[in-house]
Design a protein around this motif. Structure first.
Motif, PDB file in Angstrom:
ATOM      1  N   GLY A  88       0.815  -1.213   0.000  1.00 18.75           N
ATOM      2  CA  GLY A  88       0.000   0.000   0.000  1.00 18.75           C
ATOM      3  C   GLY A  88       0.846   1.259   0.000  1.00 18.75           C
ATOM      4  O   GLY A  88       2.016   1.240   0.397  1.00 18.75           O
ATOM      5  N   PRO A  89       0.261   2.364  -0.445  1.00 21.19           N
ATOM      6  CA  PRO A  89       1.029   3.621  -0.567  1.00 21.19           C
ATOM      7  C   PRO A  89       1.556   4.151   0.759  1.00 21.19           C
ATOM      8  O   PRO A  89       2.639   4.733   0.798  1.00 21.19           O
ATOM      9  N   ILE A 155      -4.295   4.918  -6.307  1.00 18.64           N
ATOM     10  CA  ILE A 155      -4.591   6.353  -6.219  1.00 18.64           C
ATOM     11  C   ILE A 155      -5.415   6.779  -7.434  1.00 18.64           C
ATOM     12  O   ILE A 155      -5.462   6.082  -8.438  1.00 18.64           O
ATOM     13  N   LYS A 156      -6.048   7.936  -7.298  1.00 18.86           N
ATOM     14  CA  LYS A 156      -6.887   8.474  -8.375  1.00 18.86           C
ATOM     15  C   LYS A 156      -6.015   8.889  -9.561  1.00 18.86           C
ATOM     16  O   LYS A 156      -4.830   9.178  -9.390  1.00 18.86           O
ATOM     17  N   PRO A 157      -6.600   8.926 -10.749  1.00 15.74           N
ATOM     18  CA  PRO A 157      -5.821   9.334 -11.930  1.00 15.74           C
ATOM     19  C   PRO A 157      -5.515  10.833 -11.920  1.00 15.74           C
ATOM     20  O   PRO A 157      -6.419  11.655 -11.912  1.00 15.74           O
ATOM     21  N   PHE A 158      -4.241  11.156 -11.870  1.00 13.63           N
ATOM     22  CA  PHE A 158      -3.748  12.531 -11.955  1.00 13.63           C
ATOM     23  C   PHE A 158      -2.539  12.518 -12.880  1.00 13.63           C
ATOM     24  O   PHE A 158      -2.028  11.456 -13.246  1.00 13.63           O
ATOM     25  N   LYS A 200       3.666  13.805   7.833  1.00 14.21           N
ATOM     26  CA  LYS A 200       2.440  14.613   7.821  1.00 14.21           C
ATOM     27  C   LYS A 200       2.116  15.100   6.414  1.00 14.21           C
ATOM     28  O   LYS A 200       0.959  15.119   5.993  1.00 14.21           O
ATOM     29  N   HIS A 201       3.152  15.500   5.688  1.00 12.83           N
ATOM     30  CA  HIS A 201       2.938  15.962   4.308  1.00 12.83           C
ATOM     31  C   HIS A 201       2.431  14.816   3.433  1.00 12.83           C
ATOM     32  O   HIS A 201       1.503  15.003   2.625  1.00 12.83           O
ATOM     33  N   THR A 202       3.007  13.633   3.620  1.00 16.29           N
ATOM     34  CA  THR A 202       2.585  12.464   2.837  1.00 16.29           C
ATOM     35  C   THR A 202       1.141  12.095   3.150  1.00 16.29           C
ATOM     36  O   THR A 202       0.351  11.801   2.243  1.00 16.29           O
ATOM     37  N   GLU A 207      -4.297  11.539   1.423  1.00 14.89           N
ATOM     38  CA  GLU A 207      -5.727  11.750   1.751  1.00 14.89           C
ATOM     39  C   GLU A 207      -6.474  12.319   0.551  1.00 14.89           C
ATOM     40  O   GLU A 207      -7.632  11.998   0.306  1.00 14.89           O
ATOM     41  N   ALA A 208      -5.771  13.122  -0.221  1.00 18.43           N
ATOM     42  CA  ALA A 208      -6.417  13.766  -1.392  1.00 18.43           C
ATOM     43  C   ALA A 208      -6.463  12.854  -2.605  1.00 18.43           C
ATOM     44  O   ALA A 208      -7.381  12.984  -3.436  1.00 18.43           O
TER      45      ALA A 208
END
Length: 211
Positions: A88-89, A155-158, A200-202, A207-208
């Motif tokens: 997992g990420p 993760i979502k496609p970006f 925290k940044h990760t 989360e987004a």
């Protein structure tokens, strides 16, 4: 201090030249240090430097080569990278952050990071090294990581390049904050502080984008 000096004195002359040069370059900058000063600190004649290094530039080249080798060595093997990805990420980024900070967190590497931060502005060789090894290659590496995570539906496609910049830019911020703005300040543990902030940044980024 005397014990350390005695230990340094029994090292091969070439290694002592390397260590003293790195110490001086990281304190004063490359241009501000002369071969004469290096020789004096090592405790040898100035002419003896040239038995080991062609010139002062060659010492800088050796420092850069050492830095590259250490960065390459400390990366995760491909098989381990795949295993981490499958967990997992969150796990992948937690370990990735630790590897990045550990690359910085040795006395020798800290001095080189400091030297790079001093010289990037006016030393063409260091600037090109920074752009290629510490910016372009890591960004490309993280771009591939995000692309792989999308293919695995984690993760979502970006745009993976955009995500790579978003993630790695914070690591660069920590680098400049510590090695430029706060280098002389007392930290109980830079590694613990940096890992906490990278974590925290990760978390914020995942989360987004996490599915």
């Amino acid at each position: 201090m005397e014990d350390q000096k005695s230990k340094d004195n029994i090292k091969p002359t070439k290694e002592r030249i390397f260590n003293v040069s790195l110490e001086l370059f990281s304190q004063k900058g490359f241009n501000a240090v002369s071969v004469r000063e290096i020789a004096r600190e090592v405790g040898i004649r100035e002419s003896s430097i040239y038995n080991h290094y062609k010139n002062k530039e060659a010492i800088l080249d050796a420092i850069i080569d050492y830095f590259k080798a250490e960065l390459t060595q400390s990366g995760l093997p491909e098989e381990e990278t795949t295993k981490l990805m499958d967990q997992g990420p969150e796990v992948y980024f937690q370990v990735g952050s630790r590897v990045y900070i550990e690359q910085i967190n040795t006395p020798q590497m800290e001095k080189i990071w400091r030297l790079v931060s001093i010289e990037t502005y006016h030393n063409q060789k260091i600037r090109e090294f920074f752009k290629k090894e510490l910016l372009e290659e890591p960004i490309t590496g993280w771009e591939n990581v995000f692309r792989m995570m999308m293919e695995k539906k984690m993760i979502k496609p970006f745009n993976p390049r955009t995500l790579a910049y978003e993630y790695f830019s914070f690591a660069l911020f920590l680098f400049f904050e510590y090695y430029v703005l706060k280098y002389d300040e007392d930290f109980d543990s830079f590694m613990d502080m940096a890992l906490e902030r990278m974590g925290k940044h990760t978390d914020f980024l995942l989360e987004a984008i996490k599915i």
